[in-house]
Design a protein around this motif. Structure first.
Motif, PDB file in Angstrom:
ATOM      1  N   HIS A  51       0.837  -1.202   0.000  1.00  0.00           N
ATOM      2  CA  HIS A  51       0.000   0.000   0.000  1.00  0.00           C
ATOM      3  C   HIS A  51       0.873   1.255   0.000  1.00  0.00           C
ATOM      4  N   HIS A  52       1.860   1.313   0.891  1.00  0.00           N
ATOM      5  CA  HIS A  52       2.725   2.483   0.983  1.00  0.00           C
ATOM      6  C   HIS A  52       3.593   2.633  -0.264  1.00  0.00           C
ATOM      7  N   LEU A  53       4.099   1.525  -0.788  1.00  0.00           N
ATOM      8  CA  LEU A  53       4.895   1.578  -2.020  1.00  0.00           C
ATOM      9  C   LEU A  53       4.077   2.134  -3.185  1.00  0.00           C
ATOM     10  N   LEU A  54       2.815   1.700  -3.300  1.00  0.00           N
ATOM     11  CA  LEU A  54       1.965   2.184  -4.391  1.00  0.00           C
ATOM     12  C   LEU A  54       1.626   3.668  -4.228  1.00  0.00           C
ATOM     13  N   LYS A  55       1.439   4.125  -2.988  1.00  0.00           N
ATOM     14  CA  LYS A  55       1.217   5.559  -2.748  1.00  0.00           C
ATOM     15  C   LYS A  55       2.441   6.360  -3.192  1.00  0.00           C
ATOM     16  N   LEU A  56       3.631   5.876  -2.848  1.00  0.00           N
ATOM     17  CA  LEU A  56       4.863   6.551  -3.237  1.00  0.00           C
ATOM     18  C   LEU A  56       5.074   6.486  -4.752  1.00  0.00           C
ATOM     19  N   LYS A  57       4.673   5.375  -5.352  1.00  0.00           N
ATOM     20  CA  LYS A  57       4.775   5.238  -6.814  1.00  0.00           C
ATOM     21  C   LYS A  57       3.832   6.222  -7.495  1.00  0.00           C
ATOM     22  N   ASP A  58       2.600   6.320  -7.014  1.00  0.00           N
ATOM     23  CA  ASP A  58       1.632   7.265  -7.585  1.00  0.00           C
ATOM     24  C   ASP A  58       2.128   8.704  -7.461  1.00  0.00           C
ATOM     25  N   LEU A  59       2.817   9.002  -6.374  1.00  0.00           N
ATOM     26  CA  LEU A  59       3.368  10.340  -6.178  1.00  0.00           C
ATOM     27  C   LEU A  59       4.536  10.600  -7.129  1.00  0.00           C
ATOM     28  N   GLY A  60       5.254   9.543  -7.496  1.00  0.00           N
ATOM     29  CA  GLY A  60       6.374   9.689  -8.434  1.00  0.00           C
ATOM     30  C   GLY A  60       7.747   9.599  -7.800  1.00  0.00           C
ATOM     31  N   VAL A  61       7.824   9.218  -6.516  1.00  0.00           N
ATOM     32  CA  VAL A  61       9.121   9.129  -5.851  1.00  0.00           C
ATOM     33  C   VAL A  61       9.670   7.703  -5.793  1.00  0.00           C
ATOM     34  N   VAL A  62       8.829   6.728  -6.129  1.00  0.00           N
ATOM     35  CA  VAL A  62       9.232   5.325  -6.226  1.00  0.00           C
ATOM     36  C   VAL A  62       8.785   4.828  -7.589  1.00  0.00           C
ATOM     37  N   GLU A  63       9.582   3.936  -8.170  1.00  0.00           N
ATOM     38  CA  GLU A  63       9.217   3.353  -9.464  1.00  0.00           C
ATOM     39  C   GLU A  63       9.566   1.874  -9.477  1.00  0.00           C
ATOM     40  N   GLU A  64       8.947   1.168 -10.397  1.00  0.00           N
ATOM     41  CA  GLU A  64       9.257  -0.251 -10.545  1.00  0.00           C
ATOM     42  C   GLU A  64      10.648  -0.398 -11.137  1.00  0.00           C
ATOM     43  N   ASP A  65      11.437  -1.295 -10.564  1.00  0.00           N
ATOM     44  CA  ASP A  65      12.793  -1.546 -11.048  1.00  0.00           C
ATOM     45  C   ASP A  65      12.802  -2.742 -12.000  1.00  0.00           C
ATOM     46  N   HIS A  66      12.291  -3.869 -11.516  1.00  0.00           N
ATOM     47  CA  HIS A  66      12.218  -5.079 -12.336  1.00  0.00           C
ATOM     48  C   HIS A  66      11.287  -6.079 -11.657  1.00  0.00           C
ATOM     49  N   THR A  67      10.955  -7.136 -12.372  1.00  0.00           N
ATOM     50  CA  THR A  67      10.194  -8.232 -11.782  1.00  0.00           C
ATOM     51  C   THR A  67      11.068  -9.481 -11.801  1.00  0.00           C
ATOM     52  N   GLN A  68      10.745 -10.400 -10.903  1.00  0.00           N
ATOM     53  CA  GLN A  68      11.519 -11.632 -10.788  1.00  0.00           C
ATOM     54  C   GLN A  68      10.589 -12.725 -10.274  1.00  0.00           C
ATOM     55  N   ILE A  69      10.738 -13.927 -10.803  1.00  0.00           N
ATOM     56  CA  ILE A  69       9.962 -15.069 -10.325  1.00  0.00           C
ATOM     57  C   ILE A  69      10.627 -15.597  -9.052  1.00  0.00           C
ATOM     58  N   ILE A  70       9.876 -15.550  -7.948  1.00  0.00           N
ATOM     59  CA  ILE A  70      10.375 -16.054  -6.671  1.00  0.00           C
ATOM     60  C   ILE A  70       9.363 -17.067  -6.156  1.00  0.00           C
ATOM     61  N   HIS A  71       9.793 -18.322  -6.026  1.00  0.00           N
ATOM     62  CA  HIS A  71       8.918 -19.416  -5.580  1.00  0.00           C
ATOM     63  C   HIS A  71       7.648 -19.479  -6.433  1.00  0.00           C
ATOM     64  N   GLY A  72       7.800 -19.297  -7.729  1.00  0.00           N
ATOM     65  CA  GLY A  72       6.672 -19.406  -8.649  1.00  0.00           C
ATOM     66  C   GLY A  72       5.775 -18.180  -8.712  1.00  0.00           C
ATOM     67  N   ILE A  73       6.108 -17.128  -7.992  1.00  0.00           N
ATOM     68  CA  ILE A  73       5.301 -15.900  -7.972  1.00  0.00           C
ATOM     69  C   ILE A  73       6.125 -14.767  -8.557  1.00  0.00           C
ATOM     70  N   THR A  74       5.495 -13.962  -9.394  1.00  0.00           N
ATOM     71  CA  THR A  74       6.184 -12.804  -9.960  1.00  0.00           C
ATOM     72  C   THR A  74       6.232 -11.690  -8.924  1.00  0.00           C
ATOM     73  N   ALA A  75       7.437 -11.351  -8.503  1.00  0.00           N
ATOM     74  CA  ALA A  75       7.644 -10.304  -7.496  1.00  0.00           C
ATOM     75  C   ALA A  75       8.119  -9.034  -8.189  1.00  0.00           C
ATOM     76  N   THR A  76       7.545  -7.918  -7.799  1.00  0.00           N
ATOM     77  CA  THR A  76       7.948  -6.621  -8.335  1.00  0.00           C
ATOM     78  C   THR A  76       8.927  -5.964  -7.376  1.00  0.00           C
ATOM     79  N   PHE A  77      10.062  -5.555  -7.900  1.00  0.00           N
ATOM     80  CA  PHE A  77      11.056  -4.824  -7.122  1.00  0.00           C
ATOM     81  C   PHE A  77      10.870  -3.336  -7.392  1.00  0.00           C
ATOM     82  N   TYR A  78      10.887  -2.544  -6.320  1.00  0.00           N
ATOM     83  CA  TYR A  78      10.720  -1.095  -6.405  1.00  0.00           C
ATOM     84  C   TYR A  78      12.030  -0.415  -6.025  1.00  0.00           C
TER      85      TYR A  78
END
Length: 173
Positions: A51-78
């Motif tokens: 929730h906090h990461l998405l608020k910061l992303k919407d504001l423009g101070v955090v952005e998605e870096d990359h995604t990675q499959i971890i234990h079969g789940i796609t994880a988003t790195f910020y």
């Protein structure tokens, strides 16, 4: 470097939320992280971290870096966006509030554990300076641009670097 002006109370509340400031600090020091990594480091639930990461992303101070499959789940790195946040449009009272908040956080962290000027290997570790310098307007512009350029070029974590917190206030008397 891109400048993000905060123009209203809503943007200021999003940015200044203590947990969000902790997240920005973590991303600045450790580099890209998932919501789960943030939640583990800051002792919060993964859904709250997201929730906090998405608020910061919407504001423009955090952005998605990359995604990675971890234990079969796609994880988003910020990551913290390469951006300077400007408080100039908020008025003097709110600028002072932000300045006090940032200064206290940095000072509290500095004094939270014993530090010396140099570490055991003789390298710079910590210092706090204060004083007056006498500069022409051209020299003041030059030193400001030099410092800004240096900071802009070193805000992202790189191989072989360590994180150093800084706080600088400079103004014509």
């Amino acid at each position: 470097m891109k400048v993000l002006p905060l123009n209203d109370d809503n943007q200021l509340q999003i940015f200044m939320h203590p947990k969000r400031q902790d997240i920005l600090h973590l991303l600045s020091v450790e580099g890209p992280a998932t919501a789960k990594m943030v939640s583990d480091a800051l002792n919060m639930t993964p859904s709250s971290a997201k929730h906090h990461l998405l608020k910061l992303k919407d504001l423009g101070v955090v952005e998605e870096d990359h995604t990675q499959i971890i234990h079969g789940i796609t994880a988003t790195f910020y990551r913290k966006a390469e951006i300077t946040v400007s408080f100039g449009a908020l008025g003097q009272d709110k600028q002072k509030l932000v300045s006090d908040f940032v200064s206290h956080r940095i000072r509290d962290e500095l004094y939270s554990k014993p530090r010396t000027h140099q570490d055991e290997d003789g390298h710079f570790a910590a210092d706090q300076l204060s004083g007056i310098v006498h500069l022409s307007r051209e020299q003041a512009d030059q030193i400001y641009q030099l410092i800004r350029s240096f900071i802009d070029g070193h805000e992202q974590k790189q191989q072989g670097t360590e994180a150093y917190a800084y706080s600088m206030v400079a103004y014509r008397v």
